[in-house]
Design an enzyme around this catalytic site. Structure first.
Site: not given
Ligand code: GLA
Length: 420
Positions: A169, A225
């Site tokens: 990430d 996301d």
């Molecule tokens: C980010 C990523 C998500 C998830 C969250 C977890 O937002 O884009 O897919 O992994 O972190 O905290």
């Protein structure tokens, strides 16, 4: 050397000035040749969205059992990905440590249980000094559970746990970190372990990974996301399912074996999308050759959503061995036509209605590059499970936010038109 650096945290980006010891440069080990890790788009289930941080070893075992019992594993969903929140500290030797209350036997035991159920084990890390959900200790200091400066050590620990998949990430990173070198370091760290582990690049499209991700990871996120909604948006960049279709259309030419465009997880079974919207999401992801990662709580998922996820024909389109992502070739007045070339000169066709009210959408023969009047060899309509007779056209009344999907056998030599 000490440096004042800015750190970004979470999808909601917080710019914090902190003084930190600069990490020593990671050892430079040349990348070893890697086996094919993703000849077709990865499939599986992730803890994120459905469970957030609310899971422990017992929950993961129960979820793996559900994946087997529901037939999802047999349908091809063969990975269980543990996302953020498993690591809560680094020990005196710098090793990431799980929460002992939630994982009393450690993460290798979790991996073993997942493997015993016939699944691959995915683990999560972040490229900065923290992860997205684990930022601050109880005393307000930064929680050093990000992998920056620990890449080789963390990759070795992931290999020792038996991980098969590493999602990396973009939280807690230094302002000076750039995408390509950050992810190349983790790629090299993984290669140095000698264990094949798929690298899932998750930097939200910030540094255009579709331009450099091939040869670094096997999939790259196209955007921020995906939210559990059809068309909502947030100020931090979260997007509804329908917006991910536009990202897939834009980057279709970049995807293929060992490097897939990742629009983020499926929202099927999360209780918000209608069945038409759920069919639309998986139909377009299958046609665009996107990874199929389920994100719902499998303990409470509706039977209808499960059936949508397990549809054999839509999965066969997604996993087609030719590995060519489909293209959106028409977008007019909320009507879309997507076409994917499949092995054996067949075509997957999706008629998608973005409007709220039903529309009749017809596939134009010129969109398959066929002369008017040419007869197709017939085919199959996926969601109605009906045979499409040989003939000269396909037209359907498509519900609002819904799709009709076909696999057609055009005469040999037919080509898909250039995308719009
Ligand atoms: C980010 C990523 C998500 C998830 C969250 C977890 O937002 O884009 O897919 O992994 O972190 O905290």
């Amino acid at each position: 050397m000490r440096a004042a650096l800015r750190i970004f945290a979470g999808p909601v980006r917080l710019a914090l000035s902190v003084a930190l010891a600069a990490s020593s440069a990671a050892a430079q080990t040349p990348a070893a040749p890697r086996p094919a890790l993703a000849p077709t788009p990865p499939m599986g289930w992730s803890t994120w969205y459905g469970l957030r941080c609310d899971f422990d070893a017992a929950t993961l075992k129960a979820m793996a059992d559900r994946m087997v019992a529901t037939g999802l594993v047999a349908a091809g969903y063969d990975g269980l990905n543990v996302d953020d929140c498993w690591a809560v500290r680094r020990d005196a030797d710098g090793h990431l440590r799980e929460d002992p209350k939630r994982f009393p036997a450690g993460m290798k035991a979790v991996g073993d249980a997942i493997h015993e159920r016939g699944l691959k084990f995915g683990i999560y890390a972040s490229a900065g000094i923290t992860t997205c959900q684990r930022e601050l200790s109880s005393d307000g200091s930064r929680l050093p559970v990000g992998s920056k400066g620990h890449e080789y050590q963390d990759a070795r620990d992931f290999a020792a746990m038996g991980a098969d998949f590493v999602k990396y990430d973009w939280c807690g990173r230094y302002e000076t970190q750039d995408g390509p070198s950050t992810y190349q370091t983790m790629r090299d760290a993984i290669a140095a372990t000698g264990r094949p582990m798929l690298l899932s690049i998750c930097e939200w499209g910030y540094t255009k990974p579709w331009n450099w991700g091939r040869g670094v990871g096997q999939m790259w996120r196209l955007g921020m996301d995906t939210l559990n909604c059809w068309a909502c948006q947030t100020d931090w960049g979260g997007i509804g399912v329908v917006h991910t279709f536009d990202l897939l259309a834009e980057h279709a030419a970049k995807g293929g074996p060992e490097g897939w465009n990742d629009p983020d997880n499926l929202m099927i079974g999360n209780g918000v999308l209608t069945p038409d919207e759920e069919r639309a999401q998986i139909s377009i992801y299958a046609t665009a050759a996107a990874p199929l990662i389920i994100a719902g709580d499998l303990r409470t998922i509706r039977t209808e959503s499960l059936a949508i996820l397990k549809n054999r024909d839509v999965i066969a389109v997604n996993q087609d061995p030719l590995g060519k992502p489909g293209q959106r070739i028409r977008k007019e007045d909320g009507e879309e036509v997507w076409i994917r070339e499949l092995q054996g000169d067949r075509r997957a066709v999706v008629l998608f209605n973005r409007n709220a009210a039903a529309r009749t959408i017809a596939l134009r023969w010129t969109e398959l590059d066929l002369a008017p009047g040419t007869r197709i060899g017939g085919g199959r309509e996926i969601w109605t499970d009906k045979t499409v007779p040989a003939g000269v056209g396909v037209s359907r009344r498509v519900p609002g936010h819904g799709v009709a999907m076909f696999v057609l056998d055009p005469p040999s030599g037919a080509k898909v038109k250039a995308p719009i």
